[in-house]
Design an enzyme around this catalytic site. Structure first.
Site, PDB file in Angstrom:
ATOM      1  N   SER A 120     -25.648 -18.293 -18.112  1.00 42.08           N
ATOM      2  CA  SER A 120     -24.832 -18.215 -16.873  1.00 42.08           C
ATOM      3  C   SER A 120     -24.889 -17.095 -16.234  1.00 42.08           C
ATOM      4  O   SER A 120     -24.561 -16.984 -14.942  1.00 42.08           O
ATOM      5  CB  SER A 120     -23.444 -19.070 -16.865  1.00 42.08           C
ATOM      6  OG  SER A 120     -23.460 -20.106 -17.442  1.00 42.08           O
ATOM      7  N   HIS A 141     -31.688 -20.884 -14.361  1.00 41.04           N
ATOM      8  CA  HIS A 141     -29.940 -21.314 -14.469  1.00 41.04           C
ATOM      9  C   HIS A 141     -30.041 -22.543 -13.603  1.00 41.04           C
ATOM     10  O   HIS A 141     -29.964 -22.695 -12.731  1.00 41.04           O
ATOM     11  CB  HIS A 141     -29.302 -20.205 -13.503  1.00 41.04           C
ATOM     12  CG  HIS A 141     -27.975 -20.445 -13.946  1.00 41.04           C
ATOM     13  ND1 HIS A 141     -26.905 -20.279 -12.767  1.00 41.04           N
ATOM     14  CD2 HIS A 141     -27.098 -20.779 -15.032  1.00 41.04           C
ATOM     15  CE1 HIS A 141     -25.615 -20.708 -13.197  1.00 41.04           C
ATOM     16  NE2 HIS A 141     -25.923 -20.866 -14.625  1.00 41.04           N
ATOM     17  N   GLU A 153     -31.376 -21.646 -10.160  1.00 37.86           N
ATOM     18  CA  GLU A 153     -31.533 -20.541  -9.771  1.00 37.86           C
ATOM     19  C   GLU A 153     -32.542 -19.810 -10.797  1.00 37.86           C
ATOM     20  O   GLU A 153     -32.402 -19.860 -12.137  1.00 37.86           O
ATOM     21  CB  GLU A 153     -30.347 -19.717  -9.795  1.00 37.86           C
ATOM     22  CG  GLU A 153     -29.288 -19.994  -9.096  1.00 37.86           C
ATOM     23  CD  GLU A 153     -27.794 -19.269  -9.132  1.00 37.86           C
ATOM     24  OE1 GLU A 153     -27.317 -19.116  -8.026  1.00 37.86           O
ATOM     25  OE2 GLU A 153     -27.552 -18.979 -10.291  1.00 37.86           O
ATOM     26  N   ASN A 192     -22.465 -18.275  -9.549  1.00 37.00           N
ATOM     27  CA  ASN A 192     -21.444 -17.813 -10.394  1.00 37.00           C
ATOM     28  C   ASN A 192     -20.745 -16.649  -9.643  1.00 37.00           C
ATOM     29  O   ASN A 192     -19.552 -16.699  -9.721  1.00 37.00           O
ATOM     30  CB  ASN A 192     -21.767 -17.547 -11.679  1.00 37.00           C
ATOM     31  CG  ASN A 192     -21.657 -18.866 -12.454  1.00 37.00           C
ATOM     32  OD1 ASN A 192     -21.239 -19.854 -12.163  1.00 37.00           O
ATOM     33  ND2 ASN A 192     -22.591 -18.853 -13.656  1.00 37.00           N
TER      34      ASN A 192
HETATM   35  N1  LIG Z   1     -21.601 -25.575 -19.400  1.00 35.21           N
HETATM   36  C1  LIG Z   1     -22.111 -25.173 -18.468  1.00 35.21           C
HETATM   37  O1  LIG Z   1     -21.275 -25.512 -17.107  1.00 35.21           O
HETATM   38  C2  LIG Z   1     -23.388 -23.974 -18.266  1.00 35.21           C
HETATM   39  C3  LIG Z   1     -23.786 -24.096 -16.915  1.00 35.21           C
HETATM   40  C4  LIG Z   1     -25.118 -23.286 -16.798  1.00 35.21           C
HETATM   41  C5  LIG Z   1     -25.349 -22.778 -17.747  1.00 35.21           C
HETATM   42  N2  LIG Z   1     -24.790 -22.646 -19.145  1.00 35.21           N
HETATM   43  C6  LIG Z   1     -25.368 -21.895 -20.009  1.00 35.21           C
HETATM   44  O2  LIG Z   1     -26.109 -22.496 -21.032  1.00 35.21           O
HETATM   45  C7  LIG Z   1     -25.864 -22.179 -22.341  1.00 35.21           C
HETATM   46  C8  LIG Z   1     -25.260 -23.002 -22.957  1.00 35.21           C
HETATM   47  O3  LIG Z   1     -24.142 -23.529 -22.631  1.00 35.21           O
HETATM   48  P1  LIG Z   1     -23.491 -24.756 -23.154  1.00 35.21           P
HETATM   49  O4  LIG Z   1     -22.415 -25.273 -22.566  1.00 35.21           O
HETATM   50  O5  LIG Z   1     -24.536 -26.071 -23.440  1.00 35.21           O
HETATM   51  O6  LIG Z   1     -23.058 -24.612 -24.925  1.00 35.21           O
HETATM   52  P2  LIG Z   1     -22.781 -25.536 -25.939  1.00 35.21           P
HETATM   53  O7  LIG Z   1     -21.625 -24.579 -26.850  1.00 35.21           O
HETATM   54  O8  LIG Z   1     -22.230 -26.729 -25.281  1.00 35.21           O
HETATM   55  O9  LIG Z   1     -24.099 -25.603 -26.739  1.00 35.21           O
HETATM   56  C9  LIG Z   1     -24.817 -24.479 -27.275  1.00 35.21           C
HETATM   57  C10 LIG Z   1     -25.523 -25.257 -28.457  1.00 35.21           C
HETATM   58  O10 LIG Z   1     -26.385 -24.216 -29.030  1.00 35.21           O
HETATM   59  C11 LIG Z   1     -26.698 -24.254 -30.401  1.00 35.21           C
HETATM   60  N3  LIG Z   1     -26.933 -23.169 -31.236  1.00 35.21           N
HETATM   61  C12 LIG Z   1     -26.249 -21.983 -31.338  1.00 35.21           C
HETATM   62  N4  LIG Z   1     -26.997 -20.888 -31.945  1.00 35.21           N
HETATM   63  C13 LIG Z   1     -28.259 -21.474 -32.069  1.00 35.21           C
HETATM   64  C14 LIG Z   1     -29.558 -20.832 -32.215  1.00 35.21           C
HETATM   65  N5  LIG Z   1     -29.387 -19.798 -33.010  1.00 35.21           N
HETATM   66  N6  LIG Z   1     -30.473 -21.724 -32.466  1.00 35.21           N
HETATM   67  C15 LIG Z   1     -30.455 -22.924 -31.938  1.00 35.21           C
HETATM   68  N7  LIG Z   1     -29.069 -23.417 -31.338  1.00 35.21           N
HETATM   69  C16 LIG Z   1     -28.172 -22.728 -31.420  1.00 35.21           C
HETATM   70  C17 LIG Z   1     -25.178 -24.651 -30.880  1.00 35.21           C
HETATM   71  O11 LIG Z   1     -25.308 -25.491 -31.991  1.00 35.21           O
HETATM   72  C18 LIG Z   1     -24.826 -25.771 -29.741  1.00 35.21           C
HETATM   73  O12 LIG Z   1     -25.142 -27.119 -29.962  1.00 35.21           O
HETATM   74  C19 LIG Z   1     -25.000 -20.835 -22.241  1.00 35.21           C
HETATM   75  O13 LIG Z   1     -25.752 -19.736 -22.028  1.00 35.21           O
HETATM   76  C20 LIG Z   1     -24.376 -20.983 -20.805  1.00 35.21           C
HETATM   77  O14 LIG Z   1     -23.767 -19.906 -20.243  1.00 35.21           O
HETATM   78  C21 LIG Z   1     -23.581 -23.390 -19.155  1.00 35.21           C
END
Ligand SMILES: NC(=O)c1ccc[n+]([C@@H]2O[C@H](COP(=O)([O-])OP(=O)(O)OC[C@H]3O[C@@H](n4cnc5c(N)ncnc54)[C@H](O)[C@@H]3O)[C@@H](O)[C@H]2O)c1
Length: 292
Positions: A120, A141, A153, A192
């Site tokens: 993000s 993104h 994005e 963001n």
């Molecule tokens: N939640 C949102 O609204 C949103 C929106 C856009 C972007 N993002 C971005 O997306 C990314 C993930 O966010 P999320 O909300 O899905 O997080 P989340 O915590 O729901 O999921 C993250 C996953 O990554 C896994 N993980 C951790 N370390 C790992 C590794 N070394 N190898 C493989 N898997 C691993 C974890 O087990 C978990 O299942 C972040 O960078 C976040 O900034 C989130």
């Protein structure tokens, strides 16, 4: 170069849907997570979601079956990356972890493979620098939930090649999404940065006692015609996600105004992370009841 095989790293809130979207649009897709439980949960959630789409005639049974045949899950990063044309990383929002993942991906993926991050806030140059292929690294993104939100994005860093951007833009179009290209990277990208400006001001008004958070949400919706108020958005995307993003920004700038707000810190400490935990700013545990 045409993208045919895709790997998604991290099967959390974002990753499992990013992978499904890819599989639904005909790409052979591998979803990887270090946590077996996360993969099981991802599969169960996707099965349920896709069945709902079939029941509502948004998808045929055959399209659903084909999509699931395109989707493969594994805990092995090597297996996921070894024949991918595009890898989309969606692990937790922590720079050190993402850098470690990019180092591993650089080892396992063929030289031609594009490595994109769904972060993000973290700009891709910080991940490109730990790889031997900075020209093939960029941000992609997505927005939550990726199966619904149709904008991505795409952000290039100074070293990203035109070929990489062209292939990623084409892939976004092929999965039915509107890619917006940012020619220069900046923390938080477009959406963001706009959102932070609004939510930081909303929290300031609330913490300094000017208005209740529900009334601030009401004004955003009624007076500004926003579909959701800033506190509702925080609950939807995860209070921890915003908190850690803020923390990364603060670490980078050291500017006190970028320090995560006290109320966010408290909610993260208490585990009240929004809709996903049943409580955040609002309470989702009882249907129809919303109290702080
Ligand atoms: N939640 C949102 O609204 C949103 C929106 C856009 C972007 N993002 C971005 O997306 C990314 C993930 O966010 P999320 O909300 O899905 O997080 P989340 O915590 O729901 O999921 C993250 C996953 O990554 C896994 N993980 C951790 N370390 C790992 C590794 N070394 N190898 C493989 N898997 C691993 C974890 O087990 C978990 O299942 C972040 O960078 C976040 O900034 C989130």
């Amino acid at each position: 170069m045409g993208i045919k095989k895709v790997a998604v790293i991290g099967a959390g809130s974002m990753g499992h849907q990013i992978a499904m979207l890819s599989a639904l649009n005909g790409f052979q897709t591998t979803l990887q997570d270090i946590n077996e439980h996360a993969l099981k949960k991802a599969k169960d959630q996707l099965e349920k979601r896709m069945q709902e789409w079939v029941d509502k005639n948004k998808l045929t049974q055959e399209q659903k079956d084909v999509a699931f045949r395109n989707l493969y899950v594994t805990t092995s990063m090597e297996e996921a990356a070894v024949d991918a044309d595009l890898v989309i990383e969606a692990v937790v929002e922590k720079l050190e972890i993402k850098q470690e993942v990019f180092q591993q991906l650089d080892q396992f993926a063929p030289k031609k493979t594009i490595l994109a991050t769904n972060s993000s806030t973290i700009v891709s140059s910080k991940l490109a620098e730990v790889t031997s292929r900075p020209d093939k690294v960029c941000n992609m993104h997505y927005f939550f939930p990726p199966l619904v939100m149709d904008c991505i994005e795409v952000v290039r860093n100074e070293k990203t090649s035109d070929e990489t951007i062209a292939a990623v833009m084409e892939y976004c179009n092929n999965i039915g999404r509107y890619p917006v290209l940012m020619e220069k990277e900046i923390y938080g990208f477009i959406a963001n940065r706009l959102l932070f400006a609004i939510s930081n001001e909303a929290i300031r008004l609330y913490e300094q006692g000017y208005a209740d958070f529900k009334d601030i949400d009401m004004v955003a919706k009624k007076a500004l015609a926003h579909p959701l108020g800033p506190f509702e958005i925080m609950d939807l995307s995860g209070i921890d996600v915003g908190y850690y993003a803020n923390l990364e920004l603060y670490k980078e700038t050291g500017d006190p105004k970028d320090k995560p707000a006290k109320s966010l810190q408290e909610k993260v400490k208490e585990g009240h992370l929004g809709r996903k935990t049943g409580k955040g700013w609002y309470d989702y545990s009882k249907k129809g009841v919303e109290t702080s």
